[in-house]
Design a protein around this motif. Structure first.
Motif, short mmCIF file in Angstrom:
data_model
loop_
_atom_site.label_atom_id
_atom_site.label_comp_id
_atom_site.label_asym_id
_atom_site.label_seq_id
_atom_site.Cartn_x
_atom_site.Cartn_y
_atom_site.Cartn_z
N GLU A 94 36.68 17.02 -14.65
CA GLU A 94 36.58 15.85 -15.46
C GLU A 94 36.34 14.62 -14.44
OE1 GLU A 94 38.67 16.77 -19.37
OE2 GLU A 94 40.02 17.49 -17.70
N VAL A 95 36.38 14.68 -13.14
CA VAL A 95 36.84 13.48 -12.67
C VAL A 95 35.65 13.39 -11.70
CG1 VAL A 95 38.02 11.55 -11.39
CG2 VAL A 95 39.09 13.07 -12.92
N ASP A 96 34.51 12.45 -11.83
CA ASP A 96 33.43 12.37 -11.15
C ASP A 96 33.55 11.17 -10.17
OD1 ASP A 96 32.05 14.33 -12.40
OD2 ASP A 96 31.51 13.06 -14.14
N GLN A 97 34.31 10.17 -10.32
CA GLN A 97 34.57 9.11 -9.56
C GLN A 97 36.02 8.28 -9.51
OE1 GLN A 97 34.84 5.43 -10.27
NE2 GLN A 97 34.68 4.88 -8.10
N THR A 98 36.39 7.90 -8.57
CA THR A 98 37.63 7.06 -8.41
C THR A 98 37.67 6.20 -7.08
OG1 THR A 98 40.17 7.30 -8.51
CG2 THR A 98 38.87 9.01 -7.29
N ASP A 99 38.48 5.27 -7.43
CA ASP A 99 38.54 4.37 -6.38
C ASP A 99 39.64 4.79 -5.34
OD1 ASP A 99 36.81 2.44 -7.64
OD2 ASP A 99 38.57 1.68 -8.74
N ILE A 100 40.84 5.71 -5.88
CA ILE A 100 41.77 5.92 -4.71
C ILE A 100 42.05 7.38 -5.26
CG2 ILE A 100 44.10 5.80 -3.92
CD1 ILE A 100 43.92 2.66 -4.97
N ALA A 101 42.03 8.33 -4.28
CA ALA A 101 42.55 9.59 -4.45
C ALA A 101 43.83 9.88 -3.58
CB ALA A 101 41.38 10.70 -4.06
N ILE A 102 44.82 10.33 -4.03
CA ILE A 102 46.16 10.59 -3.37
C ILE A 102 46.61 12.15 -3.36
CG2 ILE A 102 48.42 10.15 -2.79
CD1 ILE A 102 47.96 7.40 -4.53
N VAL A 103 46.54 12.70 -2.04
CA VAL A 103 47.21 14.05 -2.01
C VAL A 103 48.61 13.97 -1.70
CG1 VAL A 103 46.71 16.41 -1.14
CG2 VAL A 103 45.03 14.95 -1.18
N PRO A 104 49.64 14.29 -2.54
CA PRO A 104 50.94 14.24 -2.44
C PRO A 104 51.76 15.27 -1.64
CG PRO A 104 50.87 15.33 -4.28
CD PRO A 104 49.59 14.96 -3.67
N LEU A 105 52.76 15.23 -0.98
CA LEU A 105 53.38 16.18 -0.04
C LEU A 105 53.45 17.63 -0.62
CD1 LEU A 105 57.10 15.58 1.67
CD2 LEU A 105 56.34 17.49 0.27
N MET A 106 53.27 18.54 0.09
CA MET A 106 53.32 19.89 -0.26
C MET A 106 54.40 20.56 0.55
SD MET A 106 49.09 20.58 -0.73
CE MET A 106 48.80 20.15 0.77
N MET A 107 55.00 21.68 -0.37
CA MET A 107 55.88 22.57 0.58
C MET A 107 55.14 23.91 0.54
SD MET A 107 58.24 20.74 1.94
CE MET A 107 59.64 21.69 2.47
N PHE A 108 55.48 24.69 1.78
CA PHE A 108 54.94 26.00 1.85
C PHE A 108 55.84 26.92 2.92
CE2 PHE A 108 52.43 22.66 3.76
CZ PHE A 108 52.52 22.72 5.24
N ALA A 109 55.72 28.05 2.83
CA ALA A 109 56.32 28.97 3.34
C ALA A 109 56.64 28.82 5.01
CB ALA A 109 56.22 30.49 3.04
N GLU A 110 57.68 28.89 5.32
CA GLU A 110 57.86 28.74 6.85
C GLU A 110 57.12 27.58 7.59
OE1 GLU A 110 56.99 32.78 8.30
OE2 GLU A 110 58.78 33.54 7.22
N ALA A 111 56.70 26.55 6.94
CA ALA A 111 56.27 25.38 7.48
C ALA A 111 54.85 25.70 8.25
CB ALA A 111 57.08 24.53 8.35
N ASP A 112 54.16 26.80 7.64
CA ASP A 112 52.98 27.32 8.30
C ASP A 112 51.76 27.35 7.39
OD1 ASP A 112 51.26 28.57 10.27
OD2 ASP A 112 51.87 30.48 9.74
N TRP A 113 50.84 26.35 7.50
CA TRP A 113 49.65 26.12 6.88
C TRP A 113 48.69 27.03 6.95
CZ3 TRP A 113 48.93 23.79 2.56
CH2 TRP A 113 47.42 23.24 2.18
N LYS A 114 48.24 27.65 5.73
CA LYS A 114 46.96 28.46 5.84
C LYS A 114 45.71 27.65 5.19
CE LYS A 114 49.70 31.86 7.59
NZ LYS A 114 49.72 32.28 8.87
N THR A 115 44.87 27.59 5.91
CA THR A 115 43.60 27.03 5.51
C THR A 115 42.86 27.74 4.34
OG1 THR A 115 42.29 27.69 7.22
CG2 THR A 115 43.17 25.45 7.68
N GLY A 116 42.04 27.02 3.43
CA GLY A 116 41.34 27.53 2.70
C GLY A 116 42.08 28.09 1.17
#
Length: 328
Positions: free
Chosen positions: A64-86
């Motif tokens: 529903e959002v086609d345009q914005t001036d600012i986009a913010i990705v906040p802090l995320m927490m995930f298992a064992e501090a190991d990020w899996k891409t995708g």
């Protein structure tokens, strides 16, 4: 931007601060009443639960959002501090589209992992909480990491704004207010909401995370030995004697395994030990200097300041565990 791994406090904090101009304008008429229109968007509209289990209400879906001036990705927490891409291809695609449409892309702490997946940060520099540095470097070796910084801007004209640390959302909020409303408005909002500028960066907060999964059993044995012998007078000579290598040979092998020279490694361990003593005791600095392996207090202060970006005395004033008030 909300995901199922988002922490609610940074997300809601940014939302509420950037939406608080009505109150601020009532107190300071020169401040605009609504410079930002803030919404929470997610892959699907409605309620989801963040990393801690607290609910997050999304105002609109990505589609529903086609345009914005600012986009913010906040802090995320995930298992064992190991990020899996995708994990979130739809969010990555949306961020790329928003950027092409002219948006400034922002992140707090681990949110930068999703920004990095867009490929837009390749060859640039960023920051993240020090505990997540290993997984970031494994996944994105083409992006420079500056853990000592609390806020980094990149691009031309600075269309990436990234902060490191859990409460670095304060710095992001104040940066955005400074940039889009003005510095006096940012200072007024900081006073109103008791927000902190972390002007000394992350260096005072960064802990030492030694590399232990390098596969070199001899070096790992020396690392374990150093945990309890770091304060002896000549630890590097003693390590050389213990492993049967010359000092030069040991340095090459140690650096290959850990990424640090033996001297730098010992200094990091000593500084961490000094930080714990400064936080948890009122021992004189000369006594702490001796306990962690330095003979000269002036030299220790220089080494400490180089690592922590503040003097031992300033560190103690900031981090000494306060006594619990006793009611009478």
């Amino acid at each position: 931007m909300a995901t199922a791994e988002a922490q609610v406090t940074p997300l809601s904090g940014l939302y509420e601060v950037l939406s608080a101009f009505g109150l601020l304008a009532a107190l300071e008429p020169d401040v605009p009443a609504k410079p930002f229109h803030v919404e929470i968007v997610a892959p699907t509209v409605g309620s989801l639960r963040g990393a801690s289990g607290l609910p997050i209400a999304a105002d609109r879906s990505l589609s529903e959002v086609d345009q914005t001036d600012i986009a913010i990705v906040p802090l995320m927490m995930f298992a064992e501090a190991d990020w899996k891409t995708g994990r979130y291809p739809d969010i990555v695609d949306w961020l790329q589209r928003m950027y092409r449409g002219g948006a400034t892309l922002c992140s707090t702490c681990t949110g930068v992992l999703l920004l990095a997946e867009t490929g837009l940060l390749a060859g640039r520099q960023t920051t993240i909480h020090w505990a997540f540095a290993p997984t970031f470097q494994r996944n994105f070796p083409d992006i420079g990491l500056r853990l000592e910084e609390v806020l980094i801007t990149a691009g031309d004209p600075e269309r990436f704004v990234m902060t490191g640390g859990v409460f670095s959302w304060h710095d992001l909020a104040l940066h955005l207010i400074t940039r889009f409303v003005g510095p006096s408005a940012a200072q007024s909002m900081a006073r109103l909401m008791l927000l902190d500028w972390h002007s000394q960066g992350q260096a005072p907060y960064v802990g030492f995370l030694p590399v232990l999964d390098h596969g070199d059993a001899l070096i790992l044995d020396l690392q374990k030995w150093l945990e309890t012998h770091f304060s002896i007078a000549n630890p590097i000579e003693e390590m050389s004697h213990r492993c049967g290598h010359s000092t030069r040979s040991l340095e090459r092998r140690f650096r290959k395994a850990t990424g640090l020279s033996p001297l730098d490694y010992v200094q990091n361990i000593r500084i961490e030990a000094a930080k714990r003593r400064l936080e948890r005791s009122n021992k004189p600095l000369d006594e702490i200097t001796s306990e962690v392996g330095y003979e000269n207090p002036a030299f220790f202060r220089r080494v400490f300041k180089r690592h922590v970006c503040m003097t031992p005395g300033a560190y103690r004033r900031k981090f000494l565990i306060p006594r619990v008030p006793v009611s009478r």
